[in-house]
Design a protein around this motif. Structure first.
Motif, PDB file in Angstrom:
ATOM      1  N   GLY A 149     -13.535 -45.946  26.579  1.00 20.08           N
ATOM      2  CA  GLY A 149     -13.946 -47.309  26.294  1.00 20.08           C
ATOM      3  C   GLY A 149     -15.223 -47.367  25.482  1.00 20.08           C
ATOM      4  N   LEU A 150     -16.183 -46.508  25.838  1.00 20.42           N
ATOM      5  CA  LEU A 150     -17.436 -46.461  25.088  1.00 20.42           C
ATOM      6  C   LEU A 150     -17.201 -46.025  23.654  1.00 20.42           C
ATOM      7  CD1 LEU A 150     -19.840 -44.870  27.730  1.00 20.42           C
ATOM      8  CD2 LEU A 150     -20.053 -47.148  26.719  1.00 20.42           C
ATOM      9  N   ARG A 151     -16.375 -45.002  23.491  1.00 19.26           N
ATOM     10  CA  ARG A 151     -16.073 -44.527  22.125  1.00 19.26           C
ATOM     11  C   ARG A 151     -15.472 -45.649  21.290  1.00 19.26           C
ATOM     12  NH1 ARG A 151     -14.685 -39.706  19.239  1.00 19.26           N
ATOM     13  NH2 ARG A 151     -15.133 -38.369  21.039  1.00 19.26           N
ATOM     14  N   ALA A 152     -14.519 -46.371  21.864  1.00 16.82           N
ATOM     15  CA  ALA A 152     -13.850 -47.442  21.123  1.00 16.82           C
ATOM     16  C   ALA A 152     -14.832 -48.535  20.719  1.00 16.82           C
ATOM     17  CB  ALA A 152     -12.731 -48.033  21.979  1.00 16.82           C
ATOM     18  N   VAL A 153     -15.744 -48.856  21.620  1.00 15.76           N
ATOM     19  CA  VAL A 153     -16.725 -49.912  21.335  1.00 15.76           C
ATOM     20  C   VAL A 153     -17.757 -49.451  20.318  1.00 15.76           C
ATOM     21  CG1 VAL A 153     -18.657 -51.190  22.337  1.00 15.76           C
ATOM     22  CG2 VAL A 153     -16.472 -51.112  23.538  1.00 15.76           C
ATOM     23  N   LEU A 154     -18.297 -48.263  20.512  1.00 14.01           N
ATOM     24  CA  LEU A 154     -19.397 -47.801  19.666  1.00 14.01           C
ATOM     25  C   LEU A 154     -18.944 -47.503  18.243  1.00 14.01           C
ATOM     26  CD1 LEU A 154     -21.296 -45.461  22.161  1.00 14.01           C
ATOM     27  CD2 LEU A 154     -21.779 -47.851  21.585  1.00 14.01           C
ATOM     28  N   GLU A 155     -17.737 -46.985  18.083  1.00  9.14           N
ATOM     29  CA  GLU A 155     -17.303 -46.602  16.746  1.00  9.14           C
ATOM     30  C   GLU A 155     -16.840 -47.786  15.905  1.00  9.14           C
ATOM     31  OE1 GLU A 155     -14.749 -43.133  17.007  1.00  9.14           O
ATOM     32  OE2 GLU A 155     -16.556 -41.887  16.903  1.00  9.14           O
ATOM     33  N   ARG A 156     -16.955 -48.990  16.457  1.00 11.42           N
ATOM     34  CA  ARG A 156     -16.767 -50.183  15.625  1.00 11.42           C
ATOM     35  C   ARG A 156     -17.992 -50.419  14.741  1.00 11.42           C
ATOM     36  NH1 ARG A 156     -15.010 -54.178  20.570  1.00 11.42           N
ATOM     37  NH2 ARG A 156     -13.022 -53.177  21.113  1.00 11.42           N
ATOM     38  N   GLU A 157     -19.114 -49.813  15.142  1.00 10.06           N
ATOM     39  CA  GLU A 157     -20.359 -49.961  14.386  1.00 10.06           C
ATOM     40  C   GLU A 157     -20.387 -48.944  13.250  1.00 10.06           C
ATOM     41  OE1 GLU A 157     -22.490 -52.418  15.184  1.00 10.06           O
ATOM     42  OE2 GLU A 157     -21.099 -52.979  16.798  1.00 10.06           O
ATOM     43  N   HIS A 158     -20.814 -49.370  12.069  1.00  7.09           N
ATOM     44  CA  HIS A 158     -20.742 -48.506  10.892  1.00  7.09           C
ATOM     45  C   HIS A 158     -21.634 -47.275  10.999  1.00  7.09           C
ATOM     46  CE1 HIS A 158     -24.496 -50.635  10.019  1.00  7.09           C
ATOM     47  NE2 HIS A 158     -24.775 -49.656   9.181  1.00  7.09           N
ATOM     48  N   ASP A 159     -22.702 -47.348  11.805  1.00  5.29           N
ATOM     49  CA  ASP A 159     -23.673 -46.254  11.837  1.00  5.29           C
ATOM     50  C   ASP A 159     -23.616 -45.431  13.110  1.00  5.29           C
ATOM     51  OD1 ASP A 159     -24.522 -48.484  13.270  1.00  5.29           O
ATOM     52  OD2 ASP A 159     -26.638 -47.988  13.049  1.00  5.29           O
ATOM     53  N   LEU A 160     -22.714 -45.758  14.034  1.00 10.60           N
ATOM     54  CA  LEU A 160     -22.626 -45.019  15.291  1.00 10.60           C
ATOM     55  C   LEU A 160     -21.381 -44.133  15.291  1.00 10.60           C
ATOM     56  CD1 LEU A 160     -23.591 -47.774  17.909  1.00 10.60           C
ATOM     57  CD2 LEU A 160     -25.089 -46.309  16.525  1.00 10.60           C
ATOM     58  N   VAL A 161     -21.581 -42.846  15.562  1.00  2.00           N
ATOM     59  CA  VAL A 161     -20.482 -41.881  15.549  1.00  2.00           C
ATOM     60  C   VAL A 161     -20.510 -41.071  16.839  1.00  2.00           C
ATOM     61  CG1 VAL A 161     -19.407 -39.945  14.352  1.00  2.00           C
ATOM     62  CG2 VAL A 161     -20.641 -41.690  13.051  1.00  2.00           C
ATOM     63  N   VAL A 162     -19.439 -41.107  17.606  1.00  2.02           N
ATOM     64  CA  VAL A 162     -19.335 -40.295  18.810  1.00  2.02           C
ATOM     65  C   VAL A 162     -18.854 -38.906  18.408  1.00  2.02           C
ATOM     66  CG1 VAL A 162     -18.230 -40.002  21.059  1.00  2.02           C
ATOM     67  CG2 VAL A 162     -18.893 -42.295  20.273  1.00  2.02           C
ATOM     68  N   VAL A 163     -19.714 -37.916  18.551  1.00  6.56           N
ATOM     69  CA  VAL A 163     -19.387 -36.560  18.091  1.00  6.56           C
ATOM     70  C   VAL A 163     -18.930 -35.646  19.221  1.00  6.56           C
ATOM     71  CG1 VAL A 163     -20.925 -36.663  16.098  1.00  6.56           C
ATOM     72  CG2 VAL A 163     -21.818 -35.862  18.296  1.00  6.56           C
ATOM     73  N   GLY A 164     -19.020 -36.117  20.463  1.00  2.93           N
ATOM     74  CA  GLY A 164     -18.567 -35.277  21.562  1.00  2.93           C
ATOM     75  C   GLY A 164     -18.586 -35.999  22.887  1.00  2.93           C
ATOM     76  N   GLU A 165     -17.838 -35.448  23.839  1.00  2.00           N
ATOM     77  CA  GLU A 165     -17.781 -35.983  25.184  1.00  2.00           C
ATOM     78  C   GLU A 165     -17.875 -34.840  26.193  1.00  2.00           C
ATOM     79  OE1 GLU A 165     -14.273 -38.250  25.856  1.00  2.00           O
ATOM     80  OE2 GLU A 165     -14.377 -39.297  23.922  1.00  2.00           O
TER      81      GLU A 165
END
Length: 227
Positions: free
Chosen positions: A34-50
């Motif tokens: 859920g966090l990944r889906a929300v955060l990666e809607r932002e142009h400057d936020l990239v989830v690189v690992g979990e």
């Protein structure tokens, strides 16, 4: 589970469109998704690992090179604040890394201890998306970040200092069992945590009480009214 997104690291600059590389550390896969889906809607936020555990996070952080670690405090069923130790280890081993605690727990002591362990900010999980994103960006810029309730908890702690040592609820429980004469293994059995985790708590208790033995810890705690 450990998962990475293979992208070249981009340095974050508050005044540019550089990306903020984020690692999510939470023991619930559905929360990370859920966090990944929300955060990666932002142009400057990239989830690189979990990572779902402290061991996974420590093993993986050097490979995915995040700018910010979004860290839950509860990473196992047996320990509500395992993330505090992980926070300290991450910030000690990776000086350029910033930690933002994202948790369901809100206690004055926890907010203060998280900062003492190296966290740059503290927010609760029911914070709205806009505030969470704002907090991540602030932490990436090496600014502090708190939601309104965490900020209030911090202010309350500062304005109401306690004369007794600042022990967490788990440390107080361990201390009580120490006073009953239980061994580390027996304490672990009572609290459903590993013997290694018990040793970690005992070391913290002795450090906070400024003593060098278990017996001294019990004696000092008794004099202070902690047990």
């Amino acid at each position: 589970m450990i998962e990475a997104t293979s992208r070249k690291r981009g340095a974050y600059d508050a005044g540019s469109a550089g990306e903020v590389r984020i690692m999510l550390v939470d023991d619930h896969a559905i929360v990370r998704q859920g966090l990944r889906a929300v955060l990666e809607r932002e142009h400057d936020l990239v989830v690189v690992g979990e990572a779902s555990t402290a061991d996974e996070a420590l093993a993986f952080v050097g490979r995915c090179e995040p700018v910010v670690v979004l860290l839950d405090l509860k990473l196992s069923s047996g320990d509500d604040t395992e993330g505090l130790q992980l926070c300290e280890e991450l910030t000690r081993s990776h000086e350029s890394l910033e930690v933002l605690v994202l948790t369901t727990f809100l206690e004055d002591k926890l907010v203060v201890e998280a900062l003492q362990r190296g966290a740059r900010g503290y927010v609760v999980k029911d914070v709205d998306t806009t505030e969470l994103v704002h907090s991540i960006r602030a932490v990436a810029r090496k600014e502090t970040a708190f939601d309104s309730r965490s900020a209030a908890a911090m202010a309350h702690s500062i304005s109401n200092p306690e004369s007794s040592p600042d022990l967490t609820s788990r440390e107080l429980r361990v201390l009580d069992l120490l006073a009953r004469g239980l061994s580390n293994r027996e304490i672990g059995g009572e609290l459903y945590i590993s013997e290694t985790t018990v040793k970690f708590h005992v070391r913290n208790i002795m450090r906070k009480l400024s003593v060098s033995s278990r017996a001294e810890a019990v004696y000092t705690a008794s004099k202070s009214g902690l047990i």
